[in-house]
Every structure is written in C-alpha cells, then in structure tokens.
Scaffold this motif. Sequence first.
Motif, PDB file in Angstrom:
ATOM      1  N   GLN A 136     -36.802 100.598  19.530  1.00 25.58           N
ATOM      2  CA  GLN A 136     -35.694  99.644  19.487  1.00 25.58           C
ATOM      3  C   GLN A 136     -35.044  99.498  20.859  1.00 25.58           C
ATOM      4  OE1 GLN A 136     -34.561  97.792  16.671  1.00 25.58           O
ATOM      5  NE2 GLN A 136     -33.496  96.731  18.308  1.00 25.58           N
ATOM      6  N   LEU A 137     -34.870 100.615  21.554  1.00 19.63           N
ATOM      7  CA  LEU A 137     -34.261 100.566  22.889  1.00 19.63           C
ATOM      8  C   LEU A 137     -35.140  99.783  23.861  1.00 19.63           C
ATOM      9  CD1 LEU A 137     -32.920 104.234  23.221  1.00 19.63           C
ATOM     10  CD2 LEU A 137     -31.587 102.141  22.853  1.00 19.63           C
ATOM     11  N   GLY A 138     -36.450  99.843  23.676  1.00 19.90           N
ATOM     12  CA  GLY A 138     -37.358  99.042  24.507  1.00 19.90           C
ATOM     13  C   GLY A 138     -37.144  97.554  24.297  1.00 19.90           C
ATOM     14  N   ARG A 139     -36.915  97.153  23.051  1.00 23.88           N
ATOM     15  CA  ARG A 139     -36.632  95.738  22.747  1.00 23.88           C
ATOM     16  C   ARG A 139     -35.301  95.323  23.370  1.00 23.88           C
ATOM     17  NH1 ARG A 139     -35.333  94.829  17.870  1.00 23.88           N
ATOM     18  NH2 ARG A 139     -35.618  92.596  18.065  1.00 23.88           N
ATOM     19  N   TRP A 140     -34.302  96.208  23.262  1.00 20.01           N
ATOM     20  CA  TRP A 140     -32.973  95.878  23.778  1.00 20.01           C
ATOM     21  C   TRP A 140     -32.941  95.832  25.307  1.00 20.01           C
ATOM     22  CZ3 TRP A 140     -29.266  99.156  20.203  1.00 20.01           C
ATOM     23  CH2 TRP A 140     -29.204  98.526  18.955  1.00 20.01           C
ATOM     24  N   LYS A 141     -33.890  96.527  25.949  1.00 20.49           N
ATOM     25  CA  LYS A 141     -33.951  96.498  27.412  1.00 20.49           C
ATOM     26  C   LYS A 141     -34.145  95.065  27.923  1.00 20.49           C
ATOM     27  CE  LYS A 141     -36.469  98.470  31.346  1.00 20.49           C
ATOM     28  NZ  LYS A 141     -37.595  99.342  31.745  1.00 20.49           N
ATOM     29  N   LYS A 142     -34.937  94.294  27.188  1.00 13.66           N
ATOM     30  CA  LYS A 142     -35.171  92.895  27.568  1.00 13.66           C
ATOM     31  C   LYS A 142     -33.900  92.075  27.448  1.00 13.66           C
ATOM     32  CE  LYS A 142     -39.971  93.244  26.023  1.00 13.66           C
ATOM     33  NZ  LYS A 142     -40.966  92.830  25.007  1.00 13.66           N
ATOM     34  N   LEU A 143     -33.077  92.392  26.439  1.00 14.16           N
ATOM     35  CA  LEU A 143     -31.801  91.686  26.290  1.00 14.16           C
ATOM     36  C   LEU A 143     -30.877  91.993  27.457  1.00 14.16           C
ATOM     37  CD1 LEU A 143     -31.034  92.173  22.473  1.00 14.16           C
ATOM     38  CD2 LEU A 143     -31.865  90.103  23.605  1.00 14.16           C
ATOM     39  N   LYS A 144     -30.915  93.246  27.925  1.00 14.93           N
ATOM     40  CA  LYS A 144     -30.048  93.641  29.030  1.00 14.93           C
ATOM     41  C   LYS A 144     -30.503  93.019  30.350  1.00 14.93           C
ATOM     42  CE  LYS A 144     -27.301  97.437  30.639  1.00 14.93           C
ATOM     43  NZ  LYS A 144     -26.727  98.732  30.261  1.00 14.93           N
ATOM     44  N   GLU A 145     -31.787  92.795  30.470  1.00 14.41           N
ATOM     45  CA  GLU A 145     -32.300  92.120  31.667  1.00 14.41           C
ATOM     46  C   GLU A 145     -31.777  90.689  31.734  1.00 14.41           C
ATOM     47  OE1 GLU A 145     -36.469  92.607  31.178  1.00 14.41           O
ATOM     48  OE2 GLU A 145     -36.488  94.674  31.948  1.00 14.41           O
ATOM     49  N   LYS A 146     -31.604  90.069  30.565  1.00 17.32           N
ATOM     50  CA  LYS A 146     -31.049  88.708  30.505  1.00 17.32           C
ATOM     51  C   LYS A 146     -29.535  88.729  30.698  1.00 17.32           C
ATOM     52  CE  LYS A 146     -34.432  86.999  27.119  1.00 17.32           C
ATOM     53  NZ  LYS A 146     -34.570  86.487  25.729  1.00 17.32           N
ATOM     54  N   ASN A 147     -28.893  89.782  30.203  1.00 21.43           N
ATOM     55  CA  ASN A 147     -27.436  89.881  30.247  1.00 21.43           C
ATOM     56  C   ASN A 147     -27.028  91.245  30.789  1.00 21.43           C
ATOM     57  OD1 ASN A 147     -24.679  89.840  29.847  1.00 21.43           O
ATOM     58  ND2 ASN A 147     -24.797  89.998  27.610  1.00 21.43           N
TER      59      ASN A 147
END
Length: 429
Positions: A49-60
Amino acid sequence: MNEYDSDRMQDLLNLSHGFETTENEDEADLLLLNTCSIREKAQEKVFHQLGRWKKLKEKNPNLKIGVGGCVASQEGEAIAKRAPQVDLIFGPQTIHRVPTLYENTEKLNNAAIDISFPKTEKFEHLPSSPGQGPSAFVSIMEGCNKYCSFCVVPHTRGNEISRPLEDIINEAKDLASKGVVEISLLGQNVNSYRDSKLKTKGLGLSNLIREISLIQGVERISFTTSHPFEFGQDLINIYEEVPELISYVHLPVQSGSNEILKLMRRRHTREDYFKIIDKLRSARPGISLSSDFIVGFPGETDKDFQDTMDLVDKVGYDESFSFIYSPRPNTTAKDLEDSVHMEVKKERLKLLQQKLENSALSISRKMVGETRKCLVTGVSKKDPGEFQARADNNKVVIFPCNDESLIGNFVDIEILQAQNKSIRGLLVG
C-alpha cells in the motif's frame, strides 16, 4: 480494535485540525494506514500500500503519510528506511499523539516517530465519541500478558493495562445518551480486565458487564476477545444473570491437540475448553460460539490435525477464523522446526474450513422457522431494497424493508432461509 482506534483518530484529527474523511485518495492531505501484524501477509500488504501511495506523494509533495498500529509498533524506524515517503509512525498506544506528530512533520527532515507504551494515557486524551449509529465499541483494556508462543501482540501492544471502571461506565453512559443501544467491550484479553483503580478480583469483566447492563438505554452488550485460561465461573454466571448480554461468545481455541496447545503455550487443554463450553451452554442454552484456529503449527502431525477436526465436531461453531501458521518476530515459535510441508498445510486448512462452514450452515438452518429479536443496523450492502440486522446470537439477518426509521431499533424477524453466507427473514407485524 483497529476499527475503534481508526474511528477515534478521525474524531481527534477533526477536532485538532478540522480534517474530514474522503473516499478519494487523490484528494487527501493526510493518508493514515492503521495496521495489524498478527500475520505476515497483513504486514506485507502494508508496504504494498505504501508503494502505491508513494506515487501519490510524487504528484503532491505536500501530502503526508502515516503508519500506525501494530506493524508500526513492531518495525518502528525500519518502516521509514524501507519506505522513506512515510512522515509519521505511531503505535496503538500513541494514537492520541497523532495531531502533534502531524505538526512535527513540518519541522523534521525525518519521520516523526512515537511507538512508546504510555499505559492508559490515550483514553484520557481522546475526545468523546460522536456515537453515530446504534452500536459502539468501548475499549476496556490494552495489551496481553499471556505470551502465547505464536503471538506478537504482547510485543506490539504491550502488557495488560485496564481502564478504570468508572471511566468505562461514563463513556458507555455518554454513548447511550447519543442513541447507542449496543455496547461492544474490546480488549486483547478482556477476561483479564480489572478495575485499574482498585485491582481486586471482585471487580473484573463480569462486574463491568453487570454495571453496564444497568445503564438506561443500553439493551445489548457483547465483548471480545476472550482467552480460555481466564474464562472463570463468575463470567459464565453472567450469562444467567444479564439478559442484555448477547447469546454469543468468541473463544479462541487455536488447536484441538493437547500437544500443540502445549507448544503454543496456551495454558489450557482441550478438556478444559470442553468444560467451559458445557458450562456456557448450561448457563445460556442455544448460545452461539466462534473461535480462531491455526493450522500447520510447527510439529503438527496428522493426529494433531484430526484432534482439531474432532473438537470442531464436538463443539459446533457458528463462525470461525482459520489461518495457516505464520511465524512472527520476537515470538518463541519462530525458532521451532517447521516440519509440515506447505501443501499439507493448505490441504488441512481447506478441510478445516469446509467443516467450519458446514457447522455454521447447520446452526443457521436450525434457526429457520424461529422468530428472533434483532437490532436493525442499516441498509443491506448488496441491495438498497433490503435491510440488515443482527440477531441475539450475533447472526446477520437480511430482510426486505424500506423504513429507515427502524434503523437502531429492535424488531422481531421470522427466519425463513439459511444460506452459506447469509440468513434471510421477514419482519413480523
């Protein structure tokens, strides 16, 4: 217990920072993952799950990510090393400090971490629950002192700490004043509850249940989780004394083999377990039972597994949770030689789950034709033209209805049909 902690964090962050929940991850300013480490598979899901959220943080880049619960308590700084996108890490006992940790993320270059065990401090700092809906959880104790050889809980949630009885009663009264009619008492081992102000054996779980039953508005009481080693006669007697206590108990046995129970350090035998069940059924005829089972524990033989299957036949469970043994860090069982092949474990799990499902279906079928007092909990998840309710033995009952005023009320439902995963009924009158 994680549901309780998650709900309280939402309440806390709403008060401290005005946070509101969103179903859309892309909208979030803060993403919190509340975790469980009972099984290895659950722990690996965290990092996925944290791997998926890493992409969100790259955007924001302003997005903050937090990991709480037992995986956080177990892994600590290792989470930040493996997943540097994480900003705050906190254990089950420090959820009340999340607003402060969140603020600290603005000042720190590294993750803000607090995985300490400050006894019952969190309960003193959590806001009162808004009491949304007819049912509510009330946590009465934390941690466990049993140290079963397979279990990581004492290491991630700490030793047993009970809340003062007065505080629990006040919380239950507050919930009742907000329309809550069902109180579910929570703890890793609720049988060991002792009023932390007096610490006398006379003021344990049975006394707490008796006190809560006297609160105006509370019409149904349940508790979880229990340990057979401390399921005393005083608690069994409560099933005769308190009609508000539901006709259901979750009593994990883990294995039906005395040899395996000894290796698991469960402190009870299969014979001890049978005696408790017999006494419960004498005190409350028709009581429903659920349990936990571990299959493929190191050294489990065919005979050991058959002892478990035999126990299921003798007891008859209404609901159960069964898993293949998963070695956990800091537990003594992880050092035992595991001689059971994975294919054998999978086959045993399949056979056990089939037997458990047949047992549950058989019990449900015996309810057909009966009229049960049920608490209407809301609209059915699958069909908006139907409602769901819970019977006095904790069974979920689906019935046709479109009257939302019934939600939160008790109704009589005639049981018409029992299926594998559901019971269907019809509103009486």
